[in-house]
Design a protein around this motif. Structure first.
Motif, PDB file in Angstrom:
ATOM      1  N   ALA A   2      31.189  11.003  40.719  1.00  0.00           N
ATOM      2  CA  ALA A   2      30.023  10.979  41.716  1.00  0.00           C
ATOM      3  C   ALA A   2      28.763  11.113  40.639  1.00  0.00           C
ATOM      4  N   VAL A   3      28.871  11.744  39.681  1.00  0.00           N
ATOM      5  CA  VAL A   3      27.648  11.722  38.782  1.00  0.00           C
ATOM      6  C   VAL A   3      27.352  10.726  37.785  1.00  0.00           C
ATOM      7  N   VAL A   4      28.651  10.122  37.520  1.00  0.00           N
ATOM      8  CA  VAL A   4      28.676   8.734  36.593  1.00  0.00           C
ATOM      9  C   VAL A   4      27.977   7.560  37.314  1.00  0.00           C
ATOM     10  N   VAL A   5      28.565   7.355  38.746  1.00  0.00           N
ATOM     11  CA  VAL A   5      27.984   6.359  39.549  1.00  0.00           C
ATOM     12  C   VAL A   5      26.596   6.300  39.762  1.00  0.00           C
ATOM     13  N   VAL A   6      25.799   7.255  39.689  1.00  0.00           N
ATOM     14  CA  VAL A   6      24.387   7.570  39.693  1.00  0.00           C
ATOM     15  C   VAL A   6      23.680   6.686  38.680  1.00  0.00           C
ATOM     16  N   GLY A   7      24.457   6.948  37.747  1.00  0.00           N
ATOM     17  CA  GLY A   7      23.659   6.118  36.419  1.00  0.00           C
ATOM     18  C   GLY A   7      24.041   4.508  36.509  1.00  0.00           C
ATOM     19  N   LEU A   8      25.255   4.243  37.035  1.00  0.00           N
ATOM     20  CA  LEU A   8      25.628   2.826  37.068  1.00  0.00           C
ATOM     21  C   LEU A   8      24.614   2.060  38.209  1.00  0.00           C
ATOM     22  N   MET A   9      24.114   2.782  39.077  1.00  0.00           N
ATOM     23  CA  MET A   9      23.277   2.228  40.281  1.00  0.00           C
ATOM     24  C   MET A   9      21.860   1.927  39.908  1.00  0.00           C
ATOM     25  N   SER A  10      21.601   2.029  38.397  1.00  0.00           N
ATOM     26  CA  SER A  10      20.025   2.019  38.095  1.00  0.00           C
ATOM     27  C   SER A  10      19.374   0.810  38.839  1.00  0.00           C
ATOM     28  N   ALA A  11      20.173  -0.576  38.745  1.00  0.00           N
ATOM     29  CA  ALA A  11      19.536  -1.768  39.006  1.00  0.00           C
ATOM     30  C   ALA A  11      19.489  -2.081  40.613  1.00  0.00           C
ATOM     31  N   VAL A  12      20.416  -1.109  41.520  1.00  0.00           N
ATOM     32  CA  VAL A  12      20.577  -1.467  42.870  1.00  0.00           C
ATOM     33  C   VAL A  12      19.227  -1.016  43.657  1.00  0.00           C
ATOM     34  N   GLY A  13      18.743   0.090  43.238  1.00  0.00           N
ATOM     35  CA  GLY A  13      17.775   0.818  44.232  1.00  0.00           C
ATOM     36  C   GLY A  13      16.640  -0.009  44.250  1.00  0.00           C
ATOM     37  N   PRO A  14      16.147  -0.557  43.093  1.00  0.00           N
ATOM     38  CA  PRO A  14      14.912  -1.530  43.423  1.00  0.00           C
ATOM     39  C   PRO A  14      15.169  -2.752  44.177  1.00  0.00           C
ATOM     40  N   ALA A  15      16.518  -3.348  44.189  1.00  0.00           N
ATOM     41  CA  ALA A  15      16.796  -4.476  44.757  1.00  0.00           C
ATOM     42  C   ALA A  15      16.821  -4.404  46.148  1.00  0.00           C
ATOM     43  N   VAL A  16      17.296  -3.083  46.653  1.00  0.00           N
ATOM     44  CA  VAL A  16      17.394  -2.859  48.030  1.00  0.00           C
ATOM     45  C   VAL A  16      15.885  -3.047  48.748  1.00  0.00           C
ATOM     46  N   THR A  17      14.852  -2.611  48.140  1.00  0.00           N
ATOM     47  CA  THR A  17      13.671  -2.680  48.706  1.00  0.00           C
ATOM     48  C   THR A  17      12.723  -4.131  48.183  1.00  0.00           C
ATOM     49  N   GLY A  18      13.111  -4.428  47.127  1.00  0.00           N
ATOM     50  CA  GLY A  18      12.402  -5.562  46.759  1.00  0.00           C
ATOM     51  C   GLY A  18      12.987  -6.923  47.183  1.00  0.00           C
ATOM     52  N   THR A  19      14.288  -6.918  47.033  1.00  0.00           N
ATOM     53  CA  THR A  19      14.868  -8.334  47.278  1.00  0.00           C
ATOM     54  C   THR A  19      16.087  -8.086  47.854  1.00  0.00           C
TER      55      THR A  19
END
Length: 317
Positions: free
Chosen positions: A206-223
């Motif tokens: 659960a901790v590791v996946v937080v780091g792996l998702m660094s590119a997704v958050g901005p895309a959810v709101t931006g594109t």
């Protein structure tokens, strides 16, 4: 009773929901995700250490007669499948497109380091997954060569071989350290201790996946449309490969190992290529790599029922 053991046991019982919580945190807290990103290699190594500690050397190594089977599965996954994909994509005239690059890289990659942990969370034996993880990583420097030769736009194979070698060294060190601890301190762990290790594994993932998702958050709101498109492709590729592998393997002599091998069929360490390929190749597929983590971490939650049905059907047969 030791409160730490109690807490870890509780985490084991709710491990699948912990993975979902990690995904949500990675998307909703991009600042935290970016802060975790530089520590991904160390966190993945820790994750592998926990998995190897839980399994132990006797289960992980298995009988020597299993080695040719594991090598064969790894070769099919990492060589036959990407070469077939290249042939199909070439005939369709799609080579060079970001989608084609993403799919070929995924198929050419070895297992993710967390595959034994995912297998545990689906309720199955993680030892075959660890064997395939180790063997697949060991032969990766050789299996990527034909793939890169056929798709020269991916860059030079030498850099990927170096990255694969570093990954194999990390796996070897983490596994050897875990086996040493297991042999000295945990020779015959009680069921309660094994369950606590499962809980520790779930927390670490659960901790590791937080780091792996660094590119997704901005895309959810931006594109958002691009995000949804890549997410659909990631789900189809990941779950489709898992389902296909499970259905095929349960009709062979490998039916007793079908679940861990099928989990690896869809969950590959595509992120390895981020440190080896030029930016002009990886930049167009970064969003896919982030989206790919979502079906990966939802595998224990969404695929467990499928695997249980497959297993029951195999037992009846």
């Amino acid at each position: 009773m030791n409160p730490v053991i109690t807490l870890l046991t509780l985490a084991a019982r709710h491990g699948r929901m912990l993975l979902v919580a990690g995904l949500v945190a990675g998307i909703a807290l991009p600042g935290v995700a970016i802060a975790f990103k530089p520590w991904l290699q160390e966190m993945v190594a820790a994750l592998l250490f926990i998995a190897a500690l839980r399994i132990g050397p006797r289960q992980a190594l298995g009988a020597i007669r299993n080695l040719p089977v594991v090598v064969g599965i790894a070769a099919v996954y990492q060589l036959a499948l990407p070469l077939t994909a290249i042939a199909v994509l070439t005939m369709a005239g799609w080579t060079g497109a970001p989608l084609a690059t993403a799919l070929v890289l995924m198929l050419a990659a070895s297992s993710i380091s967390g595959s034994p942990n995912l297998t545990i969370l689906t309720g199955h034996d993680p030892a075959p997954a660890l064997r395939l993880l180790i063997i697949g990583t060991a032969i990766l420097p050789f299996t990527v060569l034909p793939v890169f030769w056929l798709l020269p736009e991916l860059g030079t194979a030498a850099e990927v071989i170096g990255a694969a070698s570093r990954l194999f060294a990390a796996i070897a060190i983490a596994t050897a350290a875990a086996f040493l601890v297991r042999g000295v301190l945990l020779r015959d762990p009680a069921p309660r201790v094994v369950e606590a290790l499962d809980g520790l594994s779930a927390i670490a993932m659960a901790v590791v996946v937080v780091g792996l998702m660094s590119a997704v958050g901005p895309a959810v709101t931006g594109t958002p449309l691009a995000f949804l498109g890549w997410l659909a492709i990631a789900f189809a590729a990941n779950f489709g490969l898992q389902a296909l592998a499970a259905l095929v393997l349960t009709r062979t002599s490998l039916r007793d190992r079908a679940v861990p091998f099928a989990i690896i069929a869809g969950n590959r360490n595509i992120a390895l290529f981020l440190v080896a390929l030029p930016a002009h190749v990886t930049d167009p597929v970064l969003l896919f790599i982030g989206c790919y983590q979502i079906p990966m971490y939802l595998t224990p939650l969404l695929m467990r029922g499928f695997y249980n049905r497959i297993e029951r059907r195999t037992v009846r047969a």
